[in-house]
Scaffold this active site. Sequence first.
Site, PDB file in Angstrom:
ATOM      1  N   ASP A 258       0.863  -1.170   0.000  1.00  0.00           N
ATOM      2  CA  ASP A 258       0.000   0.000   0.000  1.00  0.00           C
ATOM      3  C   ASP A 258       0.911   1.233   0.000  1.00  0.00           C
ATOM      4  O   ASP A 258       2.124   1.132   0.233  1.00  0.00           O
ATOM      5  CB  ASP A 258      -0.937  -0.005   1.218  1.00  0.00           C
ATOM      6  CG  ASP A 258      -2.166   0.874   0.973  1.00  0.00           C
ATOM      7  OD1 ASP A 258      -2.113   1.757   0.086  1.00  0.00           O
ATOM      8  OD2 ASP A 258      -3.185   0.692   1.672  1.00  0.00           O
TER       9      ASP A 258
HETATM   10  C1  BGC Z   1      -5.167   3.064   0.192  1.00  0.00           C
HETATM   11  C2  BGC Z   1      -5.187   2.056  -0.966  1.00  0.00           C
HETATM   12  C3  BGC Z   1      -5.091   2.806  -2.262  1.00  0.00           C
HETATM   13  C4  BGC Z   1      -3.812   3.626  -2.255  1.00  0.00           C
HETATM   14  C5  BGC Z   1      -3.543   4.366  -3.545  1.00  0.00           C
HETATM   15  C6  BGC Z   1      -4.034   4.051   0.095  1.00  0.00           C
HETATM   16  O1  BGC Z   1      -4.263   5.097   0.960  1.00  0.00           O
HETATM   17  O2  BGC Z   1      -5.114   2.361   1.407  1.00  0.00           O
HETATM   18  O3  BGC Z   1      -6.351   1.268  -0.916  1.00  0.00           O
HETATM   19  O4  BGC Z   1      -5.153   1.910  -3.352  1.00  0.00           O
HETATM   20  O5  BGC Z   1      -3.902   4.568  -1.200  1.00  0.00           O
HETATM   21  O6  BGC Z   1      -4.338   5.472  -3.673  1.00  0.00           O
END
Ligand code: BGC
Length: 723
Positions: A258
């Site tokens: 993530d």
């Molecule tokens: C989230 C993810 C997301 C990523 C990219 C993170 O804050 O937890 O689910 O895909 O950001 O935007």
Amino acid sequence: METTAPTPSGTEPWEGWAGHHATARALVEQLTLAEAVSLVSAPMGIGPDAPADAVGSAAHTPGVERLGIPGWDESDASLGVTNPMGARGPDDDATAFPSGPALAATFDPDLARQVGEAVGAEAHAHGVAVQLAGGMNLVRDPRGGRVFEYLSEDVLLSGVLAGASVAGIQSRGVAATLKHFALNPSETGRVVVSSDLSEPALRESDLLAFQIAHERGRPRAVMPGYNLVNGVYASESHHLLTQVLKGDWGFGGFVMSDWGATHSTVHAAVAGLDRQSGHGLDTRHFFGADLLAAVESGRVPRERLDDMVTRILTALASVGALGERRRPRALDLAPHAALAARVAAGSVVLLRNTDHVLPLAGTGRLLVVGAHADTGVISGGGSSTVTPPGTVTDGGSQIAQMELPRAFHAPAPLDALRERWDGEVSWLDGADVPAAVAAAGSADTVVVVAEKWSTEGQDSPDLSLGDGQDELITALAAANDRLVVVLTVPSAVTMPWLDDVAAVLVAWYGGQAGAGAIADVLTGVAPPAGRLPITFPRSESQLPRPDVLDPAGLASNPGEPRRGGYPRVSYDVEGADVGYRWFERERLDPLFPFGAGLSTTTVEWSQVSVAVEDGAPVATLTLTNTGTRAGVETPQVYVAPPALPDRSATRRLAGWARVALEPGESRTVSIRCDEPRVLSAYDADDPGWTRAAGRYAVRVARDAAARPVLEAEVELPRLRLAP
Ligand code: BGC
């Protein structure tokens, strides 16, 4: 006779996997060390670090031109293609689909597949190769800040729907991403909290849901959560990433962190992390120069780096993203708008309908009350918010220096109702309670559109609607006995006013089609067709962990200074008995059980029987619409394993059908309960599943707690299955 199983027949096989793997291997052999390393991390595709060629999404990776590897982009999310911070300009269009629980409330894998296809097609048209879609954490706590992005509290329902949507996305030439792997049920403190659960219970609950989705959807990517699991960061868990996912399940795609969830170089790479996402959010560019040095010094074997790159390139090749650089192009979104409308209408759950107040005749003086009922339908906050033109924003949240809006999707419920109403329609925001009460007293019907916002990075402190809405509804109910409450909510809420109101509809976050669905169901254009995918408790005290973590004392987002230590949250309290299984085990009577939902017609159930075919329980029943309106019935089959020492014997959903019936129509359905692992115990000492031989109690029922229409016992043989 029609046969219905929770399995959609058209699950996507990993077609031509071997060929794409060979293509990837051949490329990897030609990459220099520096080129190989350049493919295993990416900056964000927006903001100051964004590479010039980025389409404007969560990440952009420059390719390796010399070898014809084009750059590629990764975009959020499951509910549609996002336009983070308006990076692609104000006219960028995308369909804002209903929330995850709304989709789950349809109990319809076919719709999940179709939404996946639409999101995949839109991602492709935006020039995107990897969609960060496939959010499916089990709802262990309805206060979780991202429940609106996930699906349900049930293993089978979540796994089947997520698998269908992943297969749909990938069928349109875009890699999907199951997330957040695993046991990531809460947002407060998400970057520091360890979710603790014993191995058998973890396998039987959250991991089994992911496993089912993996088998059905064959995702090209998986994203571990920000959280720790049993004391180890999910993104550094050799057990989760290498033993379970890549080992036991044979996952052939790549594991991406993530954004801001990579914490080391050697440790993470050796544990099985294949890619550092949004590396500007981490404390170091771990998978950049550090990784190069680690490979040179032998601390990360070159074979491991080659495996990381092979996995990424194989995934890209398998969705056709290794040819030309993808460029945004126009796409006709009208069919997707129609699909969003079908899902939104199919998701609305009717929980109370005294004296058949619904459907409304659409005449007389209607008062609509709700802070944003004149603006749009509320949506969830964070990286997943889809903002088609016409979306109105009001406030929001901040995550890692990004302003993320609180968005309301047009059209407004008030406008949608006006279109369908033959009479006077007025609106009040409800801030002036005495004025709203006075207006309610002189209206023929009052519709309150209550709302509750939820956002990534923060759990809800409780289950109430907040903002004085419970008090407002109570006051309005005293002034008018034809009061209908429409809940635009992320998840379960409490209803202190329930006994005083005429009707209650749960409309979730309906996305751009939300207002139309609310108006259609209120006026009888569409039947209320949804069933609750989440138990609605009477109060927080019924939850396994009544108290929540204090957000003030904890870091919740990447980039925030770590404070408050690394708290551990035990999920062994409920173990694998999540949601309705916890309520059964503890003999708790919920406000509304999982699977609940009323109809505005009458459906008779007859010739209900249970048999065993090819080792699986099969329920057969005939449903007849004896009323005057169309309706949708969702018969559910719950099966309890025989009681064994140290094993949960709670009932679990083993199959269901979703049956649409016109007035007078009669249909016979068979529900095959053909997922033996939901009835099995996981043995950590001798890894694998065992379905014990014995007598299993089968209930054919309207919901998880209702008196069953049929209760029977079947004898099932012992079954042993690989992990
Ligand atoms: C989230 C993810 C997301 C990523 C990219 C993170 O804050 O937890 O689910 O895909 O950001 O935007």
